[in-house]
Scaffold this motif. Structure first.
Motif, PDB file in Angstrom:
ATOM      1  N   GLU A  58     -14.406 -25.192 -24.875  1.00 36.11           N
ATOM      2  CA  GLU A  58     -15.556 -25.899 -24.339  1.00 36.11           C
ATOM      3  C   GLU A  58     -15.275 -26.580 -22.994  1.00 36.11           C
ATOM      4  OE1 GLU A  58     -16.538 -28.642 -27.357  1.00 36.11           O
ATOM      5  OE2 GLU A  58     -16.964 -27.138 -28.865  1.00 36.11           O
ATOM      6  N   PHE A  59     -14.031 -26.549 -22.538  1.00 31.40           N
ATOM      7  CA  PHE A  59     -13.682 -27.300 -21.349  1.00 31.40           C
ATOM      8  C   PHE A  59     -13.214 -26.349 -20.255  1.00 31.40           C
ATOM      9  CE2 PHE A  59     -12.981 -29.864 -25.090  1.00 31.40           C
ATOM     10  CZ  PHE A  59     -13.715 -30.997 -24.795  1.00 31.40           C
ATOM     11  N   THR A  60     -13.571 -26.672 -19.062  1.00 31.69           N
ATOM     12  CA  THR A  60     -13.228 -25.804 -17.945  1.00 31.69           C
ATOM     13  C   THR A  60     -12.237 -26.446 -16.987  1.00 31.69           C
ATOM     14  OG1 THR A  60     -15.142 -26.637 -16.709  1.00 31.69           O
ATOM     15  CG2 THR A  60     -15.449 -24.635 -18.003  1.00 31.69           C
ATOM     16  N   LEU A  61     -12.141 -27.780 -16.992  1.00 28.66           N
ATOM     17  CA  LEU A  61     -11.167 -28.419 -16.128  1.00 28.66           C
ATOM     18  C   LEU A  61      -9.766 -28.216 -16.685  1.00 28.66           C
ATOM     19  CD1 LEU A  61     -12.790 -31.788 -15.037  1.00 28.66           C
ATOM     20  CD2 LEU A  61     -12.685 -29.633 -13.824  1.00 28.66           C
ATOM     21  N   ARG A  62      -8.790 -28.069 -15.804  1.00 32.57           N
ATOM     22  CA  ARG A  62      -7.421 -27.824 -16.226  1.00 32.57           C
ATOM     23  C   ARG A  62      -6.767 -29.135 -16.644  1.00 32.57           C
ATOM     24  NH1 ARG A  62      -3.794 -25.288 -11.723  1.00 32.57           N
ATOM     25  NH2 ARG A  62      -3.930 -27.406 -10.916  1.00 32.57           N
ATOM     26  N   PRO A  63      -6.335 -29.269 -17.892  1.00 29.93           N
ATOM     27  CA  PRO A  63      -5.685 -30.507 -18.306  1.00 29.93           C
ATOM     28  C   PRO A  63      -4.352 -30.696 -17.598  1.00 29.93           C
ATOM     29  CG  PRO A  63      -6.375 -29.181 -20.196  1.00 29.93           C
ATOM     30  CD  PRO A  63      -6.471 -28.310 -18.989  1.00 29.93           C
ATOM     31  N   ALA A  64      -3.961 -31.955 -17.435  1.00 28.90           N
ATOM     32  CA  ALA A  64      -2.643 -32.251 -16.886  1.00 28.90           C
ATOM     33  C   ALA A  64      -1.596 -32.016 -17.957  1.00 28.90           C
ATOM     34  CB  ALA A  64      -2.592 -33.705 -16.417  1.00 28.90           C
ATOM     35  N   ASP A  65      -0.351 -31.713 -17.533  1.00 32.07           N
ATOM     36  CA  ASP A  65       0.702 -31.612 -18.519  1.00 32.07           C
ATOM     37  C   ASP A  65       1.138 -33.017 -18.935  1.00 32.07           C
ATOM     38  OD1 ASP A  65       2.168 -32.536 -16.400  1.00 32.07           O
ATOM     39  OD2 ASP A  65       3.241 -30.666 -16.051  1.00 32.07           O
ATOM     40  N   GLY A  66       1.984 -33.094 -19.969  1.00 29.11           N
ATOM     41  CA  GLY A  66       2.368 -34.387 -20.513  1.00 29.11           C
ATOM     42  C   GLY A  66       3.025 -35.325 -19.520  1.00 29.11           C
ATOM     43  N   PRO A  67       4.075 -34.891 -18.814  1.00 30.07           N
ATOM     44  CA  PRO A  67       4.723 -35.785 -17.861  1.00 30.07           C
ATOM     45  C   PRO A  67       3.780 -36.277 -16.769  1.00 30.07           C
ATOM     46  CG  PRO A  67       6.116 -33.895 -18.318  1.00 30.07           C
ATOM     47  CD  PRO A  67       4.791 -33.611 -18.960  1.00 30.07           C
ATOM     48  N   THR A  68       2.903 -35.401 -16.279  1.00 27.15           N
ATOM     49  CA  THR A  68       1.964 -35.792 -15.232  1.00 27.15           C
ATOM     50  C   THR A  68       0.991 -36.837 -15.746  1.00 27.15           C
ATOM     51  OG1 THR A  68       2.126 -33.611 -14.193  1.00 27.15           O
ATOM     52  CG2 THR A  68       0.225 -34.966 -13.610  1.00 27.15           C
ATOM     53  N   PHE A  69       0.520 -36.659 -16.976  1.00 28.39           N
ATOM     54  CA  PHE A  69      -0.406 -37.622 -17.554  1.00 28.39           C
ATOM     55  C   PHE A  69       0.267 -38.984 -17.704  1.00 28.39           C
ATOM     56  CE2 PHE A  69      -2.212 -39.990 -21.055  1.00 28.39           C
ATOM     57  CZ  PHE A  69      -3.573 -39.915 -20.795  1.00 28.39           C
ATOM     58  N   GLY A  70       1.435 -39.004 -18.321  1.00 32.41           N
ATOM     59  CA  GLY A  70       2.122 -40.278 -18.526  1.00 32.41           C
ATOM     60  C   GLY A  70       2.432 -40.986 -17.227  1.00 32.41           C
ATOM     61  N   GLU A  71       2.831 -40.231 -16.219  1.00 32.45           N
ATOM     62  CA  GLU A  71       3.142 -40.827 -14.915  1.00 32.45           C
ATOM     63  C   GLU A  71       1.887 -41.412 -14.272  1.00 32.45           C
ATOM     64  OE1 GLU A  71       5.078 -39.519 -10.585  1.00 32.45           O
ATOM     65  OE2 GLU A  71       5.000 -38.099 -12.254  1.00 32.45           O
ATOM     66  N   ALA A  72       0.757 -40.724 -14.411  1.00 32.06           N
ATOM     67  CA  ALA A  72      -0.496 -41.211 -13.824  1.00 32.06           C
ATOM     68  C   ALA A  72      -0.914 -42.536 -14.450  1.00 32.06           C
ATOM     69  CB  ALA A  72      -1.594 -40.162 -13.990  1.00 32.06           C
ATOM     70  N   VAL A  73      -0.812 -42.636 -15.769  1.00 32.99           N
ATOM     71  CA  VAL A  73      -1.198 -43.863 -16.465  1.00 32.99           C
ATOM     72  C   VAL A  73      -0.271 -45.011 -16.089  1.00 32.99           C
ATOM     73  CG1 VAL A  73      -1.354 -44.964 -18.729  1.00 32.99           C
ATOM     74  CG2 VAL A  73      -2.314 -42.683 -18.382  1.00 32.99           C
ATOM     75  N   ALA A  74       1.043 -44.768 -16.126  1.00 33.64           N
ATOM     76  CA  ALA A  74       2.010 -45.819 -15.812  1.00 33.64           C
ATOM     77  C   ALA A  74       1.886 -46.269 -14.365  1.00 33.64           C
ATOM     78  CB  ALA A  74       3.424 -45.325 -16.096  1.00 33.64           C
ATOM     79  N   THR A  75       1.673 -45.316 -13.451  1.00 34.21           N
ATOM     80  CA  THR A  75       1.538 -45.661 -12.035  1.00 34.21           C
ATOM     81  C   THR A  75       0.317 -46.542 -11.803  1.00 34.21           C
ATOM     82  OG1 THR A  75       2.648 -43.619 -11.341  1.00 34.21           O
ATOM     83  CG2 THR A  75       1.248 -44.717  -9.715  1.00 34.21           C
ATOM     84  N   ALA A  76      -0.801 -46.189 -12.408  1.00 34.26           N
ATOM     85  CA  ALA A  76      -2.015 -46.992 -12.234  1.00 34.26           C
ATOM     86  C   ALA A  76      -1.813 -48.408 -12.768  1.00 34.26           C
ATOM     87  CB  ALA A  76      -3.187 -46.317 -12.962  1.00 34.26           C
ATOM     88  N   TRP A  77      -1.184 -48.531 -13.906  1.00 34.63           N
ATOM     89  CA  TRP A  77      -0.963 -49.848 -14.511  1.00 34.63           C
ATOM     90  C   TRP A  77      -0.042 -50.704 -13.641  1.00 34.63           C
ATOM     91  CZ3 TRP A  77      -2.871 -53.149 -17.813  1.00 34.63           C
ATOM     92  CH2 TRP A  77      -2.072 -54.175 -18.308  1.00 34.63           C
ATOM     93  N   HIS A  78       1.065 -50.131 -13.211  1.00 33.78           N
ATOM     94  CA  HIS A  78       2.041 -50.906 -12.444  1.00 33.78           C
ATOM     95  C   HIS A  78       1.566 -51.173 -11.014  1.00 33.78           C
ATOM     96  CE1 HIS A  78       4.855 -50.989 -15.663  1.00 33.78           C
ATOM     97  NE2 HIS A  78       5.074 -49.670 -15.669  1.00 33.78           N
ATOM     98  N   HIS A  79       0.873 -50.236 -10.406  1.00 30.55           N
ATOM     99  CA  HIS A  79       0.374 -50.458  -9.044  1.00 30.55           C
ATOM    100  C   HIS A  79      -0.670 -51.572  -9.005  1.00 30.55           C
ATOM    101  CE1 HIS A  79       1.629 -46.511  -6.803  1.00 30.55           C
ATOM    102  NE2 HIS A  79       2.655 -47.177  -7.302  1.00 30.55           N
ATOM    103  N   ALA A  80      -1.373 -51.757 -10.102  1.00 31.56           N
ATOM    104  CA  ALA A  80      -2.350 -52.851 -10.176  1.00 31.56           C
ATOM    105  C   ALA A  80      -1.704 -54.148 -10.663  1.00 31.56           C
ATOM    106  CB  ALA A  80      -3.497 -52.461 -11.108  1.00 31.56           C
ATOM    107  N   HIS A  81      -0.378 -54.132 -10.808  1.00 33.81           N
ATOM    108  CA  HIS A  81       0.379 -55.318 -11.241  1.00 33.81           C
ATOM    109  C   HIS A  81      -0.125 -55.822 -12.591  1.00 33.81           C
ATOM    110  CE1 HIS A  81       2.120 -55.352  -7.215  1.00 33.81           C
ATOM    111  NE2 HIS A  81       0.898 -55.319  -6.719  1.00 33.81           N
ATOM    112  N   GLY A  82      -0.270 -54.867 -13.527  1.00 37.21           N
ATOM    113  CA  GLY A  82      -0.781 -55.231 -14.841  1.00 37.21           C
ATOM    114  C   GLY A  82       0.167 -56.079 -15.667  1.00 37.21           C
ATOM    115  N   GLY A  83       1.471 -56.010 -15.367  1.00 41.42           N
ATOM    116  CA  GLY A  83       2.426 -56.819 -16.107  1.00 41.42           C
ATOM    117  C   GLY A  83       3.245 -55.977 -17.073  1.00 41.42           C
ATOM    118  N   THR A  84       3.871 -56.649 -18.026  1.00 43.48           N
ATOM    119  CA  THR A  84       4.819 -56.002 -18.931  1.00 43.48           C
ATOM    120  C   THR A  84       4.237 -55.715 -20.309  1.00 43.48           C
ATOM    121  OG1 THR A  84       5.672 -58.160 -19.635  1.00 43.48           O
ATOM    122  CG2 THR A  84       6.767 -57.086 -17.761  1.00 43.48           C
ATOM    123  N   ARG A  85       2.963 -55.948 -20.509  1.00 42.01           N
ATOM    124  CA  ARG A  85       2.361 -55.760 -21.825  1.00 42.01           C
ATOM    125  C   ARG A  85       2.006 -54.283 -22.038  1.00 42.01           C
ATOM    126  NH1 ARG A  85      -2.186 -60.062 -23.169  1.00 42.01           N
ATOM    127  NH2 ARG A  85      -1.849 -59.038 -25.193  1.00 42.01           N
TER     128      ARG A  85
END
Length: 349
Positions: A58-85
């Motif tokens: 049902e989906f046409t967009l190409r999903p990211a692989d695991g490492p790319t996904f995890g890096e994207a989430v962690a980068t967004a959190w840390h770049h916004a200075h979310g903290g250590t939680r």
């Protein structure tokens, strides 16, 4: 759109595993965590169908692989200075993964992008409450991924980071990994594992002795342990993992069983994990991967405490009783409110 039963029955308690019908999934005795090798991605519309199974993609967009996904989430959190939680960005990923309406990835992604931060916090609370009514035992184990959204005050950086993390997970196509009605499609990637791995510093992982087994290794081990002959295994088997992490070995085992024509729902899955964050992620994955009502997670030290099966059964029983009590209280409250409404209408007439 499928209507889900809010108060799903979990059925009888899983029986203690028997040696002759149990498979313990081992861990490698040596080695270091390593990211999955990058491979050319295929569009979902051109992905080969598994042998013997007919898939409606049902989906046409190409999903990211695991490492790319995890890096994207962690980068967004840390770049916004979310903290250590860590529980906050992990909770964001869990919220998207557990969102109950499946099969509408593009619509859901647009829905989340248009929400402000207070509305996103409400989504976290509602997902936690929804699944607590369906799987109270698993959601209680994963509660640290949702209870933070009930706090009254957040720093400006945290508020900014929460929204940025939601958007990063959506941009990395989280819903293309977890938004399918068919659990087979939701079990390709362990998003919780890659998120934990990328949020933790390498030194912290080494200090904890936390090395997530690469998915290719899990796939190979699952195929060797379970075998390829459907006659060697049957419904009712128990699969045990004493050092489960976020459940990577279960992911591989479930997919291997499906390729053999089995439904993982008909098996018992029991995971033990010492790290609360990994155990929470494993509990989330049990739901996302469709492992069924006999899937349980216990958070504890396997080496020190041994087999936690009895503790998990007791916890499951207690949480179901609490859920049922809450259901009864809600039914009484609804009946009283409805009665009051009818009395008021009769008085007005």
């Amino acid at each position: 759109m499928q209507q889900l039963d809010l108060f799903a029955q979990l059925g009888d308690e899983p029986e203690p595993p028997k040696p002759e019908t149990s498979i313990t999934l081992p861990k490698p005795t040596a080695g270091q965590w390593a990211p999955t090798p990058r491979k050319p991605q295929q569009s979902a519309s051109t992905t080969a169908e598994p042998t013997g199974r007919r898939k409606r993609l049902e989906f046409t967009l190409r999903p990211a692989d695991g490492p790319t996904f995890g890096e994207a989430v962690a980068t967004a959190w840390h770049h916004a200075h979310g903290g250590t939680r860590m529980e906050i960005p992990l909770g964001v990923v869990a919220t998207l993964a557990l969102w109950p309406q499946k099969g509408y990835a593009r619509t859901l992604a647009q829905f989340f992008r248009e929400l402000d931060t207070p509305q996103l916090l409400q989504c976290v609370r509602e997902v936690g409450a929804y699944w607590w009514m369906r799987r109270p035992d698993l959601i209680d184990t994963a509660s640290l991924l949702f209870t933070w959204a009930e706090e009254e005050k957040y720093s400006a950086n945290e508020l900014q980071a929460i929204r940025a993390t939601f958007h990063a997970a959506l941009d990395a196509n989280a819903l293309d990994h977890t938004g399918h009605e068919d659990p087979w499609m939701n079990t390709w990637v362990d998003l919780m594992s890659w998120t934990v791995t990328n949020l933790r510093h390498k030194t912290a992982r080494e200090g904890l002795g936390e090395y997530h087994t690469p998915p290719e290794v899990c796939d190979m081990m699952a195929s060797q342990i379970i075998g390829r002959d459907p006659g060697e295994i049957h419904d009712g088997y128990s699969l045990l993992d004493p050092c489960a992490g976020t459940g990577g070995m279960f992911r591989s085992a479930a997919q291997h069983l499906r390729s053999m024509g089995f439904d993982p729902v008909n098996f018992t899955w029991f995971a033990q994990e010492i790290d609360p964050f990994a155990a929470a992620g494993c509990a989330v994955n049990m739901i996302v991967w469709g492992l069924g009502p006999k899937a349980m997670v216990a958070c504890g030290d396997t080496l020190h405490e041994g087999d936690l099966w009895p503790q998990a059964i007791k916890h499951r029983r207690i949480m179901i009783e609490r859920r049922d009590d809450a259901q009864e209280a809600l039914a009484i409250a609804y009946a009283l409110a409805r009665t009051q409404q009818l009395v008021s209408m009769a008085g007005a007439a």
